[in-house]
Write a protein that holds these residues in place. Structure first.
Motif, PDB file in Angstrom:
ATOM      1  N   GLN A 190     -13.357  -0.366   9.265  1.00 16.12           N
ATOM      2  CA  GLN A 190     -14.745  -0.807   9.321  1.00 16.12           C
ATOM      3  C   GLN A 190     -14.861  -2.324   9.330  1.00 16.12           C
ATOM      4  OE1 GLN A 190     -17.556   0.940   9.590  1.00 16.12           O
ATOM      5  NE2 GLN A 190     -16.572   2.939   9.586  1.00 16.12           N
ATOM      6  N   LEU A 191     -13.881  -2.995   8.747  1.00  9.83           N
ATOM      7  CA  LEU A 191     -13.990  -4.438   8.566  1.00  9.83           C
ATOM      8  C   LEU A 191     -12.975  -5.144   9.446  1.00  9.83           C
ATOM      9  CD1 LEU A 191     -14.432  -4.407   4.722  1.00  9.83           C
ATOM     10  CD2 LEU A 191     -16.151  -5.024   6.391  1.00  9.83           C
ATOM     11  N   ASN A 192     -13.474  -5.860  10.435  1.00 11.44           N
ATOM     12  CA  ASN A 192     -12.585  -6.516  11.396  1.00 11.44           C
ATOM     13  C   ASN A 192     -12.128  -7.845  10.821  1.00 11.44           C
ATOM     14  OD1 ASN A 192     -11.244  -7.548  13.537  1.00 11.44           O
ATOM     15  ND2 ASN A 192     -12.918  -7.361  14.991  1.00 11.44           N
ATOM     16  N   GLY A 193     -11.185  -7.781   9.883  1.00 15.63           N
ATOM     17  CA  GLY A 193     -10.692  -8.977   9.217  1.00 15.63           C
ATOM     18  C   GLY A 193      -9.623  -9.669  10.028  1.00 15.63           C
ATOM     19  N   PRO A 194      -9.104 -10.764   9.546  1.00 18.51           N
ATOM     20  CA  PRO A 194      -8.061 -11.500  10.252  1.00 18.51           C
ATOM     21  C   PRO A 194      -6.746 -10.739  10.218  1.00 18.51           C
ATOM     22  CG  PRO A 194      -8.357 -12.396   8.080  1.00 18.51           C
ATOM     23  CD  PRO A 194      -9.422 -11.354   8.249  1.00 18.51           C
ATOM     24  N   SER A 195      -5.816 -11.143  11.053  1.00 17.81           N
ATOM     25  CA  SER A 195      -4.500 -10.522  11.046  1.00 17.81           C
ATOM     26  C   SER A 195      -3.815 -10.797   9.719  1.00 17.81           C
ATOM     27  CB  SER A 195      -3.642 -11.086  12.174  1.00 17.81           C
ATOM     28  OG  SER A 195      -4.222 -10.813  13.418  1.00 17.81           O
ATOM     29  N   PRO A 196      -3.054  -9.812   9.199  1.00 19.06           N
ATOM     30  CA  PRO A 196      -2.345 -10.060   7.951  1.00 19.06           C
ATOM     31  C   PRO A 196      -1.438 -11.276   8.053  1.00 19.06           C
ATOM     32  CG  PRO A 196      -2.315  -7.737   8.466  1.00 19.06           C
ATOM     33  CD  PRO A 196      -2.903  -8.432   9.654  1.00 19.06           C
ATOM     34  N   GLY A 197      -1.456 -12.089   7.058  1.00 16.42           N
ATOM     35  CA  GLY A 197      -0.615 -13.266   6.970  1.00 16.42           C
ATOM     36  C   GLY A 197      -0.510 -13.641   5.510  1.00 16.42           C
ATOM     37  N   ASN A 198       0.545 -14.334   5.142  1.00 19.05           N
ATOM     38  CA  ASN A 198       0.752 -14.679   3.739  1.00 19.05           C
ATOM     39  C   ASN A 198       0.733 -13.441   2.847  1.00 19.05           C
ATOM     40  OD1 ASN A 198       0.960 -17.470   4.202  1.00 19.05           O
ATOM     41  ND2 ASN A 198      -1.260 -17.682   4.222  1.00 19.05           N
ATOM     42  N   VAL A 199       1.354 -12.378   3.337  1.00 20.35           N
ATOM     43  CA  VAL A 199       1.390 -11.106   2.607  1.00 20.35           C
ATOM     44  C   VAL A 199       2.843 -10.702   2.385  1.00 20.35           C
ATOM     45  CG1 VAL A 199       0.755  -8.668   2.623  1.00 20.35           C
ATOM     46  CG2 VAL A 199      -0.775 -10.347   3.642  1.00 20.35           C
ATOM     47  N   LEU A 200       3.117 -10.277   1.168  1.00 19.13           N
ATOM     48  CA  LEU A 200       4.433  -9.777   0.793  1.00 19.13           C
ATOM     49  C   LEU A 200       4.265  -8.325   0.363  1.00 19.13           C
ATOM     50  CD1 LEU A 200       7.418 -10.068  -0.159  1.00 19.13           C
ATOM     51  CD2 LEU A 200       6.518 -11.047  -2.278  1.00 19.13           C
ATOM     52  N   LEU A 201       4.992  -7.409   1.007  1.00 25.64           N
ATOM     53  CA  LEU A 201       4.897  -5.985   0.690  1.00 25.64           C
ATOM     54  C   LEU A 201       6.163  -5.504   0.006  1.00 25.64           C
ATOM     55  CD1 LEU A 201       3.432  -4.524   4.010  1.00 25.64           C
ATOM     56  CD2 LEU A 201       2.182  -5.188   1.951  1.00 25.64           C
ATOM     57  N   GLY A 202       6.020  -4.478  -0.825  1.00 30.78           N
ATOM     58  CA  GLY A 202       7.201  -3.905  -1.440  1.00 30.78           C
ATOM     59  C   GLY A 202       6.868  -2.710  -2.308  1.00 30.78           C
ATOM     60  N   THR A 203       7.895  -2.111  -2.877  1.00 31.17           N
ATOM     61  CA  THR A 203       7.731  -1.009  -3.814  1.00 31.17           C
ATOM     62  C   THR A 203       8.647  -1.230  -5.016  1.00 31.17           C
ATOM     63  OG1 THR A 203       9.420   0.329  -2.682  1.00 31.17           O
ATOM     64  CG2 THR A 203       7.126   0.678  -2.029  1.00 31.17           C
ATOM     65  N   LEU A 204       8.258  -0.594  -6.121  1.00 31.48           N
ATOM     66  CA  LEU A 204       9.026  -0.652  -7.369  1.00 31.48           C
ATOM     67  C   LEU A 204       9.412   0.761  -7.767  1.00 31.48           C
ATOM     68  CD1 LEU A 204       6.680  -3.035  -9.432  1.00 31.48           C
ATOM     69  CD2 LEU A 204       8.628  -3.709  -7.998  1.00 31.48           C
ATOM     70  N   ASP A 205      10.628   0.953  -8.278  1.00 33.72           N
ATOM     71  CA  ASP A 205      11.022   2.266  -8.777  1.00 33.72           C
ATOM     72  C   ASP A 205      10.384   2.500 -10.150  1.00 33.72           C
ATOM     73  OD1 ASP A 205      12.551   0.904 -10.679  1.00 33.72           O
ATOM     74  OD2 ASP A 205      14.446   1.227  -9.635  1.00 33.72           O
ATOM     75  N   LYS A 206      10.749   3.611 -10.788  1.00 32.54           N
ATOM     76  CA  LYS A 206      10.101   3.976 -12.059  1.00 32.54           C
ATOM     77  C   LYS A 206      10.471   3.034 -13.205  1.00 32.54           C
ATOM     78  CE  LYS A 206      11.429   8.255 -11.525  1.00 32.54           C
ATOM     79  NZ  LYS A 206      11.652   9.723 -11.738  1.00 32.54           N
ATOM     80  N   GLU A 207      11.470   2.183 -12.998  1.00 32.15           N
ATOM     81  CA  GLU A 207      11.798   1.153 -13.993  1.00 32.15           C
ATOM     82  C   GLU A 207      11.271  -0.211 -13.561  1.00 32.15           C
ATOM     83  OE1 GLU A 207      15.961   1.319 -14.786  1.00 32.15           O
ATOM     84  OE2 GLU A 207      15.893   3.389 -15.483  1.00 32.15           O
ATOM     85  N   TRP A 208      10.422  -0.213 -12.525  1.00 34.90           N
ATOM     86  CA  TRP A 208       9.760  -1.405 -11.981  1.00 34.90           C
ATOM     87  C   TRP A 208      10.760  -2.442 -11.474  1.00 34.90           C
ATOM     88  CZ3 TRP A 208       5.071  -2.237 -15.768  1.00 34.90           C
ATOM     89  CH2 TRP A 208       4.150  -1.196 -15.584  1.00 34.90           C
ATOM     90  N   ARG A 209      11.846  -1.916 -10.889  1.00 35.83           N
ATOM     91  CA  ARG A 209      12.768  -2.757 -10.142  1.00 35.83           C
ATOM     92  C   ARG A 209      12.424  -2.658  -8.660  1.00 35.83           C
ATOM     93  NH1 ARG A 209      18.037   0.022 -12.667  1.00 35.83           N
ATOM     94  NH2 ARG A 209      16.883   1.692 -11.670  1.00 35.83           N
TER      95      ARG A 209
END
Length: 347
Positions: A130-149
């Motif tokens: 719905q929201l035509n925002g800017p292209s993603p930039g300055n974004v860091l993606l990731g996941t953490l396991d159950k011990e938050w590593r």
């Protein structure tokens, strides 16, 4: 009553997306557009003055009040959730909501987006589209396991924080979180576990050089354990500035900058719940060479999307998508989409 800057009011009224501004903590609707009225099933002129939380199913109102108070006291910068309109004993509309706190000179308000859910639909994509925002930039993606590593992290960590990906994978996130922000981080995770789904909180992350980088962190739980596995996006931003009345001749620039950041974060929030579909780095280390944008395109490919539909969803040209795909192929050592998807499934 909060005095809203004219530009903030105009933003809501002119947007094609369903938007409203709520007074905090009461959730009284200060201004709403026609798209928001359609989303909640009322006449366009009848929303203003209503108490938003009273439109929800009664059993969900205490949770809504808790979320609103978290915006007021700063425990959360924003959150995403699914809520139902109507009464407990009848058929009722399910909505995907995103609320975020906005500071104005007259006080703190909440910017609300609400999208009706369709049977079988993902409730993340409708808000994002719905929201035509800017292209993603300055974004860091990731996941953490159950011990938050960290078990997945995008290549953006190199530019944003100075670490090589191999330095980050396997390390505890709390080791680089500013100690003063740890209570807020735990509180945000607790809110995510009790029904706010995706939460938004400001934190400071230690860089390789020893400084502290302010970030907006978006967190989503990936398991029912405690502590739960988490998906995260870290967005570099300076969106904490208060929206004050616009100086003469400034137009809507101060509001636009903050709202652009918020729409950017809405797009990112739509991505993180799917990150655990990617192999973790121990099984497919080459994924650490990809940027957040390349991860986004990869996830859309895994959903069966093709170049034209990916371009439409990301508001970019098809040639831009093809350029990103060429980069992905090169980094992962494959030569076609079919080979890429086969490698992902194998890993």
């Amino acid at each position: 009553m909060v005095q809203l800057p004219n530009s903030l009011r105009e933003l809501v009224e002119s947007s094609a997306a369903p938007l409203a501004l709520l007074e905090l903590p009461s959730s009284t609707v200060l201004v709403a557009n026609e798209a928001m009225a359609r989303a909640v099933g009322v006449w366009p002129n009848s929303l203003v003055g209503l108490v938003g939380k009273e439109l929800l199913r009664p059993d969900q109102r205490p949770l809504a009040e808790e979320g609103l108070m978290a915006l007021v006291n700063g425990a959360l910068a924003g959150y995403q959730a699914v809520r139902n309109l109507g009464e407990e004993d009848g058929a009722n509309q399910e909505l995907a909501l995103w609320l975020t706190g906005v500071d104005t000179e007259g006080g703190r308000v909440a910017l609300l987006s609400a999208v009706p859910l369709r049977a079988g639909s993902s409730w993340f994509k409708p808000i994002e589209a719905q929201l035509n925002g800017p292209s993603p930039g300055n974004v860091l993606l990731g996941t953490l396991d159950k011990e938050w590593r960290v078990d997945r992290v995008s290549f953006d960590v190199v530019d944003m924080l100075g670490y090589q990906t191999e330095e980050v994978v396997g390390s505890p996130l709390l080791g680089v979180l500013n100690p003063s922000d740890v209570p807020a981080f735990f509180a945000a995770v607790s809110h995510a576990r009790i029904g706010h789904h995706t939460v938004r909180v400001r934190v400071r992350i230690r860089t390789k050089s020893g400084g502290w980088e302010p970030m907006t962190a978006m967190l989503a739980t990936l398991s029912d354990d405690y502590p739960p596995a988490l998906a995260f996006a870290m967005v570099r931003s300076d969106d904490a500035a208060t929206i004050a009345p616009e100086p003469r001749g400034s137009g809507r620039s101060s509001v636009d900058a903050q709202v652009q950041q918020l729409t950017h974060e809405l797009r990112v929030a739509g991505m993180i719940h799917n990150l655990d579909r990617l192999p973790d780095m121990s099984r497919y280390p080459a994924l650490s060479r990809l940027t957040a944008r390349e991860w986004e395109i990869l996830l859309l490919l895994m959903d069966g999307e093709r170049v034209p539909s990916i371009a439409a969803e990301l508001y970019v040209t098809q040639s831009t998508v093809r350029n990103h795909l060429s980069s992905v192929f090169s980094k992962l050592g494959v030569h076609s989409q079919a080979e890429l998807l086969r490698q992902l499934r194998t890993n």
